[in-house]
Motif scaffolding. Structure first.
Motif, mmCIF file in Angstrom:
data_model
loop_
_atom_site.group_PDB
_atom_site.id
_atom_site.type_symbol
_atom_site.label_atom_id
_atom_site.label_comp_id
_atom_site.label_asym_id
_atom_site.label_seq_id
_atom_site.Cartn_x
_atom_site.Cartn_y
_atom_site.Cartn_z
ATOM 1 N N PHE A 312 0.685 -1.167 0.037
ATOM 2 C CA PHE A 312 -0.436 0.265 0.335
ATOM 3 C C PHE A 312 1.021 1.123 -0.295
ATOM 4 C CE2 PHE A 312 -3.068 3.264 1.830
ATOM 5 C CZ PHE A 312 -3.478 3.580 1.416
ATOM 6 N N PHE A 313 0.509 1.955 -0.878
ATOM 7 C CA PHE A 313 1.422 3.526 -1.003
ATOM 8 C C PHE A 313 -0.008 4.783 -0.750
ATOM 9 C CE2 PHE A 313 2.493 6.865 -3.402
ATOM 10 C CZ PHE A 313 3.684 7.030 -2.360
ATOM 11 N N ALA A 314 1.270 5.518 0.080
ATOM 12 C CA ALA A 314 0.136 6.732 0.425
ATOM 13 C C ALA A 314 0.938 8.223 0.552
ATOM 14 C CB ALA A 314 -1.502 6.900 1.038
ATOM 15 N N SER A 315 0.442 8.845 0.676
ATOM 16 C CA SER A 315 0.811 10.002 1.149
ATOM 17 C C SER A 315 0.158 10.690 2.697
ATOM 18 C CB SER A 315 0.040 11.283 0.680
ATOM 19 O OG SER A 315 1.666 12.750 1.253
ATOM 20 N N ASP A 316 0.317 10.728 3.707
ATOM 21 C CA ASP A 316 0.206 11.056 5.059
ATOM 22 C C ASP A 316 -0.676 12.597 5.105
ATOM 23 O OD1 ASP A 316 2.475 13.229 4.880
ATOM 24 O OD2 ASP A 316 3.171 13.009 6.607
ATOM 25 N N ASN A 317 -0.576 13.215 4.296
ATOM 26 C CA ASN A 317 -2.041 14.328 4.498
ATOM 27 C C ASN A 317 -0.979 15.153 2.667
ATOM 28 O OD1 ASN A 317 0.584 15.390 6.880
ATOM 29 N ND2 ASN A 317 0.422 16.452 4.560
ATOM 30 N N GLY A 318 -2.051 16.784 2.395
ATOM 31 C CA GLY A 318 -1.821 16.797 1.586
ATOM 32 C C GLY A 318 -0.600 17.538 1.222
ATOM 33 N N GLY A 319 -0.529 17.918 0.268
ATOM 34 C CA GLY A 319 0.514 18.849 -0.501
ATOM 35 C C GLY A 319 1.236 19.736 0.251
ATOM 36 N N GLU A 320 2.386 20.399 0.327
ATOM 37 C CA GLU A 320 2.771 21.707 0.762
ATOM 38 C C GLU A 320 3.054 22.713 -0.657
ATOM 39 O OE1 GLU A 320 6.017 22.906 3.201
ATOM 40 O OE2 GLU A 320 5.097 22.855 4.959
ATOM 41 N N ARG A 321 3.631 23.891 -0.402
ATOM 42 C CA ARG A 321 3.665 24.783 -1.268
ATOM 43 C C ARG A 321 4.568 24.367 -2.087
ATOM 44 N NH1 ARG A 321 9.579 26.942 2.087
ATOM 45 N NH2 ARG A 321 8.548 25.638 3.558
ATOM 46 N N PHE A 322 5.508 23.677 -3.295
ATOM 47 C CA PHE A 322 5.545 22.967 -4.206
ATOM 48 C C PHE A 322 4.545 21.780 -5.126
ATOM 49 C CE2 PHE A 322 9.437 24.893 -2.254
ATOM 50 C CZ PHE A 322 9.062 26.229 -3.257
ATOM 51 N N SER A 323 3.326 21.632 -4.279
ATOM 52 C CA SER A 323 2.969 20.683 -4.428
ATOM 53 C C SER A 323 2.456 20.076 -5.795
ATOM 54 C CB SER A 323 2.155 19.822 -3.501
ATOM 55 O OG SER A 323 3.304 19.190 -2.654
ATOM 56 N N TYR A 324 1.244 20.002 -6.969
ATOM 57 C CA TYR A 324 0.361 19.970 -7.543
ATOM 58 C C TYR A 324 -1.066 19.619 -7.318
ATOM 59 C CZ TYR A 324 -1.600 19.691 -12.308
ATOM 60 O OH TYR A 324 -2.743 20.047 -12.893
ATOM 61 N N ASN A 325 -1.397 19.823 -6.889
ATOM 62 C CA ASN A 325 -2.623 19.978 -6.147
ATOM 63 C C ASN A 325 -4.252 19.836 -7.234
ATOM 64 O OD1 ASN A 325 -2.348 17.751 -3.826
ATOM 65 N ND2 ASN A 325 -2.331 20.473 -2.710
ATOM 66 N N TRP A 326 -4.507 20.089 -8.994
ATOM 67 C CA TRP A 326 -5.211 21.054 -9.016
ATOM 68 C C TRP A 326 -6.338 19.332 -9.684
ATOM 69 C CZ3 TRP A 326 -7.600 24.834 -10.305
ATOM 70 C CH2 TRP A 326 -8.683 25.280 -11.839
ATOM 71 N N PRO A 327 -7.047 19.353 -9.470
ATOM 72 C CA PRO A 327 -8.396 20.636 -8.980
ATOM 73 C C PRO A 327 -8.779 20.999 -8.167
ATOM 74 C CG PRO A 327 -9.329 18.788 -9.674
ATOM 75 C CD PRO A 327 -8.013 17.939 -9.819
ATOM 76 N N LEU A 328 -8.045 19.918 -6.567
ATOM 77 C CA LEU A 328 -8.471 20.497 -5.081
ATOM 78 C C LEU A 328 -8.183 21.994 -4.682
ATOM 79 C CD1 LEU A 328 -7.425 16.928 -4.077
ATOM 80 C CD2 LEU A 328 -9.424 17.593 -5.472
ATOM 81 N N SER A 329 -8.682 22.367 -3.836
ATOM 82 C CA SER A 329 -8.606 23.603 -3.068
ATOM 83 C C SER A 329 -7.853 23.449 -1.778
ATOM 84 C CB SER A 329 -9.694 24.428 -2.913
ATOM 85 O OG SER A 329 -10.084 25.132 -4.100
ATOM 86 N N GLY A 330 -6.761 24.475 -1.243
ATOM 87 C CA GLY A 330 -6.303 24.284 -0.412
ATOM 88 C C GLY A 330 -4.800 23.102 -0.622
ATOM 89 N N ASN A 331 -4.513 22.774 0.783
ATOM 90 C CA ASN A 331 -3.155 22.743 1.533
ATOM 91 C C ASN A 331 -2.430 21.666 3.079
ATOM 92 O OD1 ASN A 331 -1.909 24.434 2.073
ATOM 93 N ND2 ASN A 331 -0.591 25.467 0.406
ATOM 94 N N LYS A 332 -2.379 21.270 2.757
ATOM 95 C CA LYS A 332 -1.764 20.311 4.176
ATOM 96 C C LYS A 332 -1.812 21.817 5.142
ATOM 97 C CE LYS A 332 2.576 19.061 7.043
ATOM 98 N NZ LYS A 332 3.838 19.276 7.283
ATOM 99 N N GLY A 333 -2.481 21.545 5.867
ATOM 100 C CA GLY A 333 -2.866 22.222 7.289
ATOM 101 C C GLY A 333 -3.802 22.419 7.546
ATOM 102 N N SER A 334 -4.873 22.456 6.060
ATOM 103 C CA SER A 334 -6.444 22.740 6.150
ATOM 104 C C SER A 334 -6.863 21.262 5.743
ATOM 105 C CB SER A 334 -6.526 23.073 4.447
ATOM 106 O OG SER A 334 -7.688 23.781 3.905
ATOM 107 N N LEU A 335 -8.494 21.629 5.980
ATOM 108 C CA LEU A 335 -9.410 19.910 5.909
ATOM 109 C C LEU A 335 -10.203 20.351 4.143
ATOM 110 C CD1 LEU A 335 -10.983 19.193 9.488
ATOM 111 C CD2 LEU A 335 -9.206 18.414 8.225
ATOM 112 N N GLN A 336 -10.059 21.386 3.689
ATOM 113 C CA GLN A 336 -10.053 21.325 2.590
ATOM 114 C C GLN A 336 -9.315 20.240 1.576
ATOM 115 O OE1 GLN A 336 -8.615 25.332 1.476
ATOM 116 N NE2 GLN A 336 -11.135 25.750 0.606
#
Length: 473
Positions: A312-336
């Motif tokens: 199993f592979f995953a990330s521990d949370n959303g990405g930070e300042r250089f991550s590519y999250n499109w089309p999602l809003s928000g990043n690490k630290g947010s519940l968006q």
């Protein structure tokens, strides 16, 4: 749900997300050499109950650190190439609607290791743990301790971030072996942590190795999976720190030396490297993570254990300042969505067919419950799980059923039920989104569907009332 609020299709939602990612990748590829679209030829997930039963699986659970939802080419990144993780997805199941247990490092790890909401334990209230006052209590059952009780060998290699010595350690919480770092971040060569302390350990003793950290973890993990385990099943939690800051790639010794100089000079924020990094450097680090995972998987294949090892592979949370999250809003630290939705891939050749995609909403505590069931281990009755086992869904095609996925961090709250999401950010305003239509969380439906909003808010508050309150300071 009223007739004005019909049940929404998860398949439609995921199709919209995938189509968006494909479009983004296609547009970017016109100006970016080697850009890759999400995996083609995937089919909707369907269990294969006719496959013969196998022994209890070995479990290789790999976490990236601060990796964004779309940072893999199989999730739509237009500029990052991840062929090894893409191959893992082709050989197994790619989850489009997978979530972390929280929006930062240590609370998610608490939720994974315990199978419970972070707010059920004092240590889980730290977002993240930054001092020695709290941690994962050794008396609390964990995935490792429960599997160990069921006859598994257990090891954790890499980032722990659930408390510091002398009171907290993986070896006190069910892991037979530990090699890695206790804190939330470290400089990749010197192994200096946030307070300037040396932070590489084997068991509870310091271990000196000043090579690039990802190389060391890859070697250790490859050795572990390649061992002769004498037919005893095993669990390996492999927790990379890549691509977490500081932004240094393999070979960046000069950059490392400058960061170390600033750490030793006690310059505030030196390790956070806020004045460093770039999209190009981030790409280099993610692609290095991909190569490292590929190396461990090759060692697993050489060992002859690949077929009956659940990876199993995953990330521990959303990405930070250089991550590519499109089309999602928000990043690490947010519940968006961008702060909690993560890439997630599962492969188990003995029992699950490859080339599949699942749109089932799942989050970290579910995997704890799932792995315990697959391993024949039972949760401790005094510590009931908050996750739902997906074993029936994965192996027998059973419906998971509608349920609530709950999150809480200081100043924010969120709950997902089906395709509805209730969210209150730091503005204090309750919002309601239909994720099948609006994965970017821009069209607030609160005024149009007050009954849905009230129901989800009440559900969130009922769960919140069961959890520990945050400290006042």
């Amino acid at each position: 749900m009223s007739s004005q609020d019909p049940a929404l299709s998860r398949r439609a939602f995921s199709g919209a997300v995938t189509a968006t990612a494909v479009t983004a990748a296609a547009v970017a590829s016109s100006g970016t050499a080697g850009a890759a679209a999400p995996e083609s030829g995937e089919r909707p997930f369907r269990a294969a109950p006719g496959k013969p039963r196998s022994r209890r699986p070995n479990i290789l659970f790999i976490l990236g650190d601060d990796l964004g939802w779309a940072d893999l080419s199989s999730y739509g990144s237009p500029h990052i190439r991840t062929p090894h993780l893409d191959r893992l997805a082709r050989q197994g199941v790619r989850f489009t609607d997978a979530y972390s247990g929280s929006a930062t490092c240590s609370p998610t790890r608490f939720s994974l290791y315990t199978g419970r909401y972070p707010g059920r334990t004092k240590g889980g209230l730290a977002e993240p743990i930054a001092d020695r006052s709290v941690g994962l209590e050794p008396t609390h059952p964990t995935l490792a301790s429960l599997l160990k009780g069921a006859g598994y060998s257990t090891a954790l290699i890499g980032k722990w971030h659930c408390g510091y010595l002398p009171d907290y350690s993986p070896t006190r919480s069910g892991w037979d072996e530990f090699f890695g770092n206790f804190g939330g971040a470290l400089e990749y060569y010197s192994k200096l942590g946030l307070a300037g302390e040396y932070d590489l350990y084997e068991g509870d003793a310091e271990y000196k190795d000043l090579r690039y950290y990802t190389r060391i973890l890859t070697e250790r993990a490859s050795e572990y999976v390649g061992r002769d385990h004498h037919d005893k099943p095993w669990l390996l939690n492999l927790n990379f720190t890549t691509p977490h800051w500081p932004w240094t790639a393999d070979g960046d010794e000069a950059q490392s030396a400058e960061i170390v100089r600033r750490i030793k000079a006690r310059e505030p924020g030196a390790l956070q490297h806020r004045d460093g990094g770039s999209l190009a450097k981030y790409k280099e680090m993610v692609e290095d993570l991909d190569r490292s995972v590929g190396e461990v998987l090759r060692a697993l294949k050489r060992s002859g254990q690949e077929r009956n090892t659940l990876v199993f592979f995953a990330s521990d949370n959303g990405g930070e300042r250089f991550s590519y999250n499109w089309p999602l809003s928000g990043n690490k630290g947010s519940l968006q969505e961008g702060g909690i939705r993560v890439p997630a891939v599962l492969r188990w050749p003995a029992r699950i067919d490859g080339g599949q995609v699942s749109h089932e909403p799942v989050f970290s505590p579910d995997w704890t419950a799932t792995l315990l069931e697959l391993a024949g281990a039972r949760p401790h009755p005094a510590y009931p799980l908050d996750g739902t086992s997906l074993a029936g869904y994965l192996l027998r095609g059973e419906e998971v059923g509608e349920r609530d996925l709950f999150w809480r961090v200081r100043g924010e709250r969120a709950l997902r039920r089906g395709d509805w999401k209730y969210y209150r950010g730091r503005s204090g305003r309750d919002q309601l989104f239909r994720l099948d239509e609006d994965e970017r969380e821009q069209a607030d439906k609160a005024a149009l569907h007050p009954g849905v909003l009230a129901g989800l808010r009440s559900a969130w508050e009922r769960t919140d009332a069961q959890l520990l309150p945050y400290p006042s300071n």
